[in-house]
Structures are given as C-alpha cells and as structure tokens.
Write an enzyme that holds these catalytic residues in place. Structure first.
Site, short mmCIF file in Angstrom:
data_model
loop_
_atom_site.label_atom_id
_atom_site.label_comp_id
_atom_site.label_asym_id
_atom_site.label_seq_id
_atom_site.Cartn_x
_atom_site.Cartn_y
_atom_site.Cartn_z
N SER A 7 149.18 -43.73 -61.31
CA SER A 7 148.37 -42.53 -61.53
C SER A 7 148.06 -42.43 -63.02
O SER A 7 148.73 -43.07 -63.85
CB SER A 7 149.10 -41.28 -61.04
N GLU A 9 146.78 -39.78 -66.34
CA GLU A 9 146.68 -38.39 -66.81
C GLU A 9 145.62 -38.22 -67.89
O GLU A 9 145.48 -39.05 -68.78
CB GLU A 9 148.04 -37.96 -67.36
N ASP A 100 154.74 -24.54 -72.31
CA ASP A 100 155.09 -24.05 -73.65
C ASP A 100 154.36 -22.75 -73.94
O ASP A 100 153.19 -22.60 -73.59
CB ASP A 100 154.69 -25.08 -74.72
N PHE A 207 154.01 -37.25 -81.70
CA PHE A 207 154.24 -36.86 -80.30
C PHE A 207 155.72 -36.98 -79.93
O PHE A 207 156.28 -36.11 -79.28
CB PHE A 207 153.43 -37.76 -79.36
N HIS A 257 152.99 -43.65 -64.23
CA HIS A 257 152.02 -42.59 -64.53
C HIS A 257 151.58 -42.78 -65.98
O HIS A 257 152.38 -42.62 -66.91
CB HIS A 257 152.69 -41.22 -64.34
#
Length: 277
Positions: A7, A9, A100, A207, A257
C-alpha cells in the site's frame, strides 16, 4: 505463505499545483497496483476536507483508498459526522489514529486515545470499516515505557482494529521483536511494515527526530559523508531500504506500506528492485 500486500501513503496537497503534482505521481504509482492508497490527516484534523477530497478522487479513479482519521481535539459528534461522510462516499477502509494537537490548541477532545476512537467507530458503524491502526516497533516517543506502549497497542486491537501499519524504521530486528511480543499477548492481526524511502538526509533526520524512528549509526554516518551529493544519497538509500524490505518479507511481514511523500520515483524504484529479487 500469503502474497504480501503493498500500500502507498500520500498527504493531502495544500495548493492546486500540489494537487496536480500528486495526480501525476499517483498515476505512475497506480501502475504498481497497490492494494490501496491512504491519505494522511493534519494535526487536529486541519486537513480534513483535503483528506476527504483526495480519497474521493482516488476512489473515482477506480482504486481503493483509506482516509486517516484522528480523534485528538475532536468531539464525538464531529467524528460521527465524518464517519457518515465517509460512508456516503462508499469508503470502506479507515486508518484510525490519536493524532497530534495543533500548536496552541488547548483541549484533547472527547476521545483521548486511538483505542477509544476504534471503539467509537465500531459502536457507530459496526463492521462497515476495515480499521487500520498504528504500531511502533521502536516504541512511541510519548510512551511511558515499552510495556505501556505494547498494552496500548493491545487495547486498539481489542477495541476492534483489523490490522496495523507501523511507524517507519530501519532496524528489522525491532519489527521482529515487536511481533514476538504481540504474539505472546495473543494478538494475531496483520502488522504491515511502514517503509520510508531515503532520498534526503536532512529531511530524514528531521522526521526521525520528531517521530522517534532510529536511524542506525552506520547509515547516518554514511549518509552524512555524502554531503550534498544527492545521487549518492539516493543510491545508498535505495540499497539500504531494499535490503530492509527483503529481510522483512523473508521473515514473514504480511506487507509493506510505503510513505511516498507524494513522489512516484522513490517508491517505484524500491518496488522494481523487490520485484526483480
């Protein structure tokens, strides 16, 4: 062994130009025939409409799509309305997260944890949605302890999650250790490994500091040694992440993913390497 699921994102574009670029990237990534595309949600639901618009567009192109849904800062009524919107568009898959709080935002909302969100979705919609939740092989950065984090994951599963997607990581042992721990608790849902292609050292460091993902020392040192040589960074990054994916799949990971960052090339390059292996 079952064929692994793949998959991809995206994040919702903020400008018309970004939307056009994403359409181009998505058309290329769709050729890889992923099981579904997911679309992230901004802090405190700040990109709610953009998330839905992007998911509806993907569905209109004939692909499966899953919006992210966060509960932090939201009321039950607002989440109920979003779920009804999702259902009205025929959306059958959702990624349920705590999320968040946006900076300067006071309240945490009526649902404080992802497990409460999963429970609410199930109570409101029964089995309509396939619910994905987050997993943290290297422990959530805000968790009180690894044991507490594992129990939190178990609560999400008990609340009705169908599957999980991990935060990205570069240490396969962390994933396998996490899977051993979940099995000891009797958890048997699929836990798909989240994969972040390495294309930009500075961005990756930023990140990773935010989300608690560890970059192994030898990888950090090697990436830093390339300086501004982006071609070498990308080539080395492709080797590292391909080997990670191969090890995960060989060890029984049910799928991968890919965090695409709305770019087609890094994920496609990884995919082609894995297909050729």
């Amino acid at each position: 062994m079952a064929t692994p699921d793949f998959s991809i994102e995206f994040y919702p574009p903020k400008t018309p130009e970004g939307a056009d670029k994403l359409r181009v990237a998505r058309a290329k990534l769709a050729l890889l025939q992923p099981k579904y595309f997911s679309v992230t949600f901004g802090a405190g639901g700040s990109t709610q409409q953009g998330t839905l618009d992007t998911v509806v567009e993907i569905l209109g192109e004939g692909h499966q799509a899953a919006p992210h849904l966060s509960c932090v800062g939201a009321s039950r009524e607002s989440i109920r309305a979003i779920l009804k919107q999702f259902q009205s568009h025929g959306i059958r898959r959702v990624v349920a997260l705590r999320g968040d709080l946006p900076s300067g935002y006071g309240g945490a909302g009526e649902l404080r944890y992802a497990s409460e969100l999963v429970e609410f979705i199930r109570a409101e919609t029964g089995d309509w949605f396939h619910i994905e939740v987050a997993a943290y092989p290297e422990v959530h950065p805000q968790a009180r302890s690894p044991q507490d984090d594992l129990q939190n994951f178990a609560r999400k599963v008990q609340a009705g999650a169908n599957a999980a997607i991990t935060q990205y990581f570069y240490n396969a042992d962390a994933y396998f250790a996490f899977m051993d721990q979940t099995r000891k608790l009797g958890i048997d849902i699929p836990v798909v490994a989240g994969i972040m292609p390495i294309t930009n050292y500075t961005q990756l460091m930023r990140f990773s500091d935010m989300c608690g993902a560890e970059i192994p020392r030898w990888v950090r040192l090697k990436l830093a040694s390339f300086g501004d040589d982006s071609a070498s960074i990308k080539a080395f990054g492709l080797d590292v992440v391909t080997q990670l994916c191969e090890r995960l799949l060989a060890g029984g990971a049910p799928g991968l993913h890919f965090y695409s960052m709305n770019q087609a090339v890094p994920t496609t390059a990884l995919w082609e390497r894995l297909k050729a292996a």
